[in-house]
Enzyme design. Sequence first.
Site, PDB file in Angstrom:
ATOM      1  N   ARG A  21      51.284  61.577  37.410  1.00 48.59           N
ATOM      2  CA  ARG A  21      49.879  61.473  36.931  1.00 48.59           C
ATOM      3  C   ARG A  21      49.812  60.553  35.710  1.00 48.59           C
ATOM      4  O   ARG A  21      49.061  59.583  35.728  1.00 48.59           O
ATOM      5  CB  ARG A  21      49.287  62.863  36.685  1.00 48.59           C
ATOM      6  CG  ARG A  21      47.832  62.830  36.266  1.00 48.59           C
ATOM      7  CD  ARG A  21      47.029  64.101  36.593  1.00 48.59           C
ATOM      8  NE  ARG A  21      47.782  65.321  36.699  1.00 48.59           N
ATOM      9  CZ  ARG A  21      48.229  66.038  35.662  1.00 48.59           C
ATOM     10  NH1 ARG A  21      47.974  65.657  34.433  1.00 48.59           N
ATOM     11  NH2 ARG A  21      48.905  67.137  35.865  1.00 48.59           N
TER      12      ARG A  21
ATOM     13  N   TYR B 287      24.095  49.398  38.430  1.00 53.62           N
ATOM     14  CA  TYR B 287      24.653  50.179  39.528  1.00 53.62           C
ATOM     15  C   TYR B 287      24.029  51.581  39.566  1.00 53.62           C
ATOM     16  O   TYR B 287      24.112  52.342  38.601  1.00 53.62           O
ATOM     17  CB  TYR B 287      26.180  50.262  39.388  1.00 53.62           C
ATOM     18  CG  TYR B 287      26.853  50.813  40.614  1.00 53.62           C
ATOM     19  CD1 TYR B 287      26.819  50.135  41.819  1.00 53.62           C
ATOM     20  CD2 TYR B 287      27.534  52.018  40.558  1.00 53.62           C
ATOM     21  CE1 TYR B 287      27.431  50.645  42.948  1.00 53.62           C
ATOM     22  CE2 TYR B 287      28.159  52.535  41.686  1.00 53.62           C
ATOM     23  CZ  TYR B 287      28.101  51.844  42.876  1.00 53.62           C
ATOM     24  OH  TYR B 287      28.710  52.358  43.989  1.00 53.62           O
TER      25      TYR B 287
ATOM     26  N   ASP C  95      29.972  46.367  32.042  1.00 49.78           N
ATOM     27  CA  ASP C  95      30.464  46.491  33.413  1.00 49.78           C
ATOM     28  C   ASP C  95      30.684  45.068  33.935  1.00 49.78           C
ATOM     29  O   ASP C  95      29.732  44.312  34.111  1.00 49.78           O
ATOM     30  CB  ASP C  95      29.444  47.258  34.270  1.00 49.78           C
ATOM     31  CG  ASP C  95      29.950  47.510  35.693  1.00 49.78           C
ATOM     32  OD1 ASP C  95      30.695  46.650  36.222  1.00 49.78           O
ATOM     33  OD2 ASP C  95      29.582  48.543  36.287  1.00 49.78           O
TER      34      ASP C  95
ATOM     35  N   LYS D  42      35.561  45.499  44.410  1.00 44.77           N
ATOM     36  CA  LYS D  42      34.741  44.367  44.847  1.00 44.77           C
ATOM     37  C   LYS D  42      35.560  43.070  44.781  1.00 44.77           C
ATOM     38  O   LYS D  42      36.622  43.012  45.367  1.00 44.77           O
ATOM     39  CB  LYS D  42      33.467  44.309  43.996  1.00 44.77           C
ATOM     40  CG  LYS D  42      32.810  45.684  43.735  1.00 44.77           C
ATOM     41  CD  LYS D  42      32.195  46.278  44.973  1.00 44.77           C
ATOM     42  CE  LYS D  42      31.733  47.719  44.806  1.00 44.77           C
ATOM     43  NZ  LYS D  42      30.896  48.019  43.658  1.00 44.77           N
TER      44      LYS D  42
HETATM   45  C1  LIG Z   1      30.655  49.270  43.024  1.00 45.76           C
HETATM   46  C2  LIG Z   1      30.275  49.280  41.594  1.00 45.76           C
HETATM   47  C3  LIG Z   1      30.641  50.351  40.768  1.00 45.76           C
HETATM   48  C4  LIG Z   1      31.360  51.565  41.310  1.00 45.76           C
HETATM   49  O1  LIG Z   1      32.625  51.236  41.763  1.00 45.76           O
HETATM   50  P1  LIG Z   1      33.424  52.122  42.870  1.00 45.76           P
HETATM   51  O2  LIG Z   1      34.735  51.429  42.921  1.00 45.76           O
HETATM   52  O3  LIG Z   1      32.642  52.043  44.127  1.00 45.76           O
HETATM   53  O4  LIG Z   1      33.494  53.508  42.337  1.00 45.76           O
HETATM   54  C5  LIG Z   1      30.281  50.285  39.447  1.00 45.76           C
HETATM   55  N1  LIG Z   1      29.604  49.244  38.939  1.00 45.76           N
HETATM   56  C6  LIG Z   1      29.225  48.203  39.701  1.00 45.76           C
HETATM   57  C7  LIG Z   1      28.465  47.081  39.100  1.00 45.76           C
HETATM   58  C8  LIG Z   1      29.546  48.202  41.051  1.00 45.76           C
HETATM   59  O5  LIG Z   1      29.146  47.186  41.807  1.00 45.76           O
END
Ligand SMILES: *Cc1c(COP(=O)(O)O)cnc(C)c1O
Length: 367
Positions: free
Chosen positions: A49, A101, A169, A194
Amino acid sequence: MSYSDGTRVVHAGLPEAAVGDPFLPGPVFAAPYHLDPADGQTGDNGYGRPDNPTRRRLEGAIGELEGGRALTFASGQAAITALLLSTLRTGDTVALPSDGYFTVRSFAESTLRDLGVRTVLVPTAGPYPDFTGVRLVLLETPANPGLDVCDIAEVAATAHAAGALVAVDNTTATPLGQTPLALGADVVVASGTKALTGHSDVLLGYVAATDAELLGKIETWRKHTGAIPGAFDAWLAHRSIATLDLRLARQTGNAAAVAELLAGREDVSGVRWPGLPSDPSYAVASKQMRRIPGIVSFDLGDAQRVARFLTAASLVFAATSFGGVHTTADRRAQWGDDTSPGFVRLSCGIEDTVDLLADLTAALDQA
Ligand SMILES: *Cc1c(COP(=O)(O)O)cnc(C)c1O
């Protein structure tokens, strides 16, 4: 020696070359590791962990690219909620993007509200309020899915003057698109699901910062809650980062061509791409970003027309998520996002531009 992006991503986080060793060592699968039987000492690894060498190498790579130290998580949401829950306390106020998001807002409106944390929603394009009394400001730029952009340096200066912590973000931009820490943010959060990893086969999140105390708090949070990525996913992500520069170059090129095509059609409205000189985000994006992501948003009027478009297209997969090597499109309103029913977020893949344009044209003509 400062290398360019393509070189940086190929070498990011790799161990020193050693004769007979692979370039990127394979995943280490371990829950417990051998301890020293005499004194119980762990060396670098005691238990999976907190400790995993595959994960540490990936964190080395992401940290190099973001210009800080990175901690990886099981998903973007695990990373973002780790930041929120390890920094916010009852009575605090957090500022979140009103157009960012969706799941972050719904977390704030449920779990954070129940914990007595107040949320103020601010549109990414501004105007930005006085942040007096705000503990944490989370920015998302370009915002997903609307693609508005904010001036990170400017908002960070205002927020810092009010004593707030500033997080960005960086999912949509990736660290090759912009480095928020260098622009004045205290911490970066992102989904690596992504464009960072880009093959639509792994969920990943990370937090990056330079402040050791803040990182220590978040690392303890992760150790306590266990929201770690598995060794195989960490390895797959690291392997994928090597091609980030190539993938982004093609995605951006495709997006430029697609945005131009869509903007020239009378049956498509609201085309947004921060790289279009006519786009409201263009000025700030050009100043702050090193490259524009491969995402274009637009409106086809209603859900039925979007469905006809997606059915007619051969090279556009209907899928939520974005940033992968395959071109995908998502009608966000179907997920309860507060976008209009005909709003589409198109994520350009790495197909040949000429094929993509022909397919989109044919599908729009049919729809
Ligand atoms: C997809 C996304 C998230 C969340 O990410 P996950 O890997 O799906 O948990 C957070 N912020 C943005 C801008 C995103 O596009």
